[in-house]
Design an enzyme around this catalytic site. Structure first.
Site, short mmCIF file in Angstrom:
data_model
loop_
_atom_site.label_atom_id
_atom_site.label_comp_id
_atom_site.label_asym_id
_atom_site.label_seq_id
_atom_site.Cartn_x
_atom_site.Cartn_y
_atom_site.Cartn_z
N CYS A 93 0.82 -1.21 0.00
CA CYS A 93 0.00 0.00 0.00
C CYS A 93 0.86 1.26 0.00
CB CYS A 93 -0.93 -0.03 1.21
SG CYS A 93 -1.65 1.55 1.64
N CYS A 143 -29.54 22.57 25.81
CA CYS A 143 -28.34 21.77 25.54
C CYS A 143 -28.23 20.63 26.55
CB CYS A 143 -27.09 22.64 25.60
SG CYS A 143 -27.09 24.04 24.46
N CYS A 167 -26.79 26.45 28.84
CA CYS A 167 -28.02 26.33 28.05
C CYS A 167 -28.86 25.13 28.51
CB CYS A 167 -27.65 26.19 26.57
SG CYS A 167 -28.96 25.55 25.52
N CYS A 193 0.25 3.55 2.95
CA CYS A 193 0.87 3.01 4.17
C CYS A 193 2.36 3.36 4.20
CB CYS A 193 0.70 1.50 4.23
SG CYS A 193 -1.02 0.94 4.15
#
Length: 442
Positions: A57, A193, A190, A60
């Site tokens: 590869c 939230c 909040c 890789c």
């Protein structure tokens, strides 16, 4: 003389083997194999970064210098390993490795590692690994994996399924990622939230491995919130795969319960999955490419080109591609062969004897298959595959309980078949006297 040649060949092979190795002992990268993986990684309390690679590869090979740099930098803090997944396919399959290189971070839950999808640099990987270590420590202390803005760890999935995002790591993790992301911009004070947090964590846990979930404290990282035009809290943004600009982000327009988030994100995930390639079986490598490592493989055997011309064959192939798109989220393999070209395959799956086209769905891990009994049409195949996906239908063991022998054949050239040319008779080789003698005898 023969002994000298044998010794020289052995030395040459040894040098080639050493030359092709990615990492040596001095690189601080531990070579992992099926025999030592569970002992070294699975049973270890340490955080592990593991690269699954293939020696051939190119990506890789490009990563190797950065990976060595990472291993030396985090020595004593994070453990770094590598798996030659081309040689040890069972390990790659176990952790759902689909391409090379794949980097996974093994944190508190070693059976469910985190996929690393940021930049392939030592700094980027180290930051993700250290964040995983921080989440593990916070979980042990009872603090969970919340953000620096003081978000609580309430709700399920607080063990790291929601990734903490900051101005420093946002672009590295979210932009140019091969995964799709849902990001919540929140404020610690909040109320909405806080109500969303357990639902967000539950959805992240349910969709682990399919959709990445992130959370950014918009009050602590105001420039990033401004970049994405955040005007209220919570604001949720969807980032398609390979997003590279802020303008590519989309507003989330679904509900705020876990089930609604999961349904919305699942649809987006399905859209993001590419249609499978329909591979012609022309040899071992093409067959393995289509079916190896897949949960199931859909194998079709089409009529000979003399019995079904190019137009006829392309119509059948188009039907298969359409169904591949329909069932793409199953991640099945799709392959086809011409009738009579792969006799061992047809025999092992018990297809072809009742005519072509034919289809079988195979589970090569369990060595079982199911044959299409209905019509080879869009509706007939769709019904057959739907039953398969629900675990219905008759199955039988693959003959011989092993992968059939695949022979090498020429790929189809896309043209109509041609009958063999008739040979002309050479009259110069015929003795006319013999013909006359025969005539007189009659």
């Amino acid at each position: 003389m023969m002994q000298l040649l044998y010794t020289s060949a052995s030395i040459l092979l040894l040098l080639v083997a050493r030359g092709s190795a990615f990492y040596s002992a001095s690189d601080n990268v531990v070579e992992l194999t099926p025999t030592n993986f569970d002992r070294l990684v699975g049973q270890d309390d340490a955080i592990w970064v593991v690269e699954f690679y293939a020696p051939w590869c190119g990506h890789c090979q490009s990563l190797a210098p950065e990976y060595k740099k990472l291993a030396n930098a985090v020595k004593g803090t994070i453990k770094v390993g590598s798996v030659n997944a081309d040689e040890h396919k069972e390990l790659g399959n176990k952790f759902n490795v689909r391409g090379f290189p794949t980097i996974k971070i093994f944190g508190a839950n070693k059976k469910s590692p985190t996929d690393y999808s940021g930049q392939r640099t030592a700094n980027g990987i180290a930051e993700a690994a250290l964040a995983e270590a921080k989440r593990k420590v916070q979980a042990a202390l009872g603090g969970g994996g919340g953000s620096s803005g003081g978000r609580s760890s309430g709700g399920s999935g607080s063990s790291g399924d929601v990734i903490e995002l900051t101005e420093d790591n946002f672009d590295k993790l979210v932009l140019n990622s091969e995964d799709i992301w849902l990001v919540e911009f929140f404020a610690p004070w909040c109320g909405h939230c806080k109500n969303l947090e357990p639902e967000w964590a539950k959805a992240a846990k349910e969709l682990r491995g399919k959709v990445k979930f992130g959370a950014l404290d918009a009050t602590a990282h105001q420039s990033k919130a401004s970049e994405y035009n955040v005007r209220g809290y919570p604001t949720i943004k969807f980032f398609p795969a390979n997003t590279n600009r802020a303008s590519d982000a989309q507003e989330y327009n679904g509900g705020r319960t876990a089930s609604e988030i999961i349904s919305w994100a699942s649809d987006k995930h399905t859209e993001n999955v590419p249609a499978p390639e329909l591979t012609e079986i022309t040899g071992e490598s093409s067959f393995d490419s289509a079916c190896d490592g897949r949960p199931l493989c859909v194998v079709s055997v089409l009529p000979h080109i003399l019995d079904c011309d190019a137009k006829c064959r392309n119509k059948l192939l188009d039907t298969l591609r359409t169904l591949g798109e329909k069932f793409k989220q199953k991640l099945w393999g799709w392959a086809w062969a011409e009738g009579g070209q792969q006799p061992a395959l047809e025999e092992s799956l018990e297809v072809g004897g009742f005519g072509y086209p034919a289809m079988a769905v195979v589970n090569f891990k369990k060595m079982k298959f199911s044959v299409l009994k209905g019509s080879f049409s869009k509706d007939g195949i769709s019904e057959f595959l739907r039953d398969i996906s629900y675990g219905r239908g008759h199955t039988a063991p693959v003959r011989g309980a092993k992968k059939p022998t695949i022979v090498s054949v020429d790929p189809w050239d896309g043209k109509d078949g041609q009958l063999p040319a008739e040979e002309d008779i050479d009259l110069s080789d015929i003795d006319l006297d013999d013909i006359n003698v025969g005539k007189d005898e009659l």
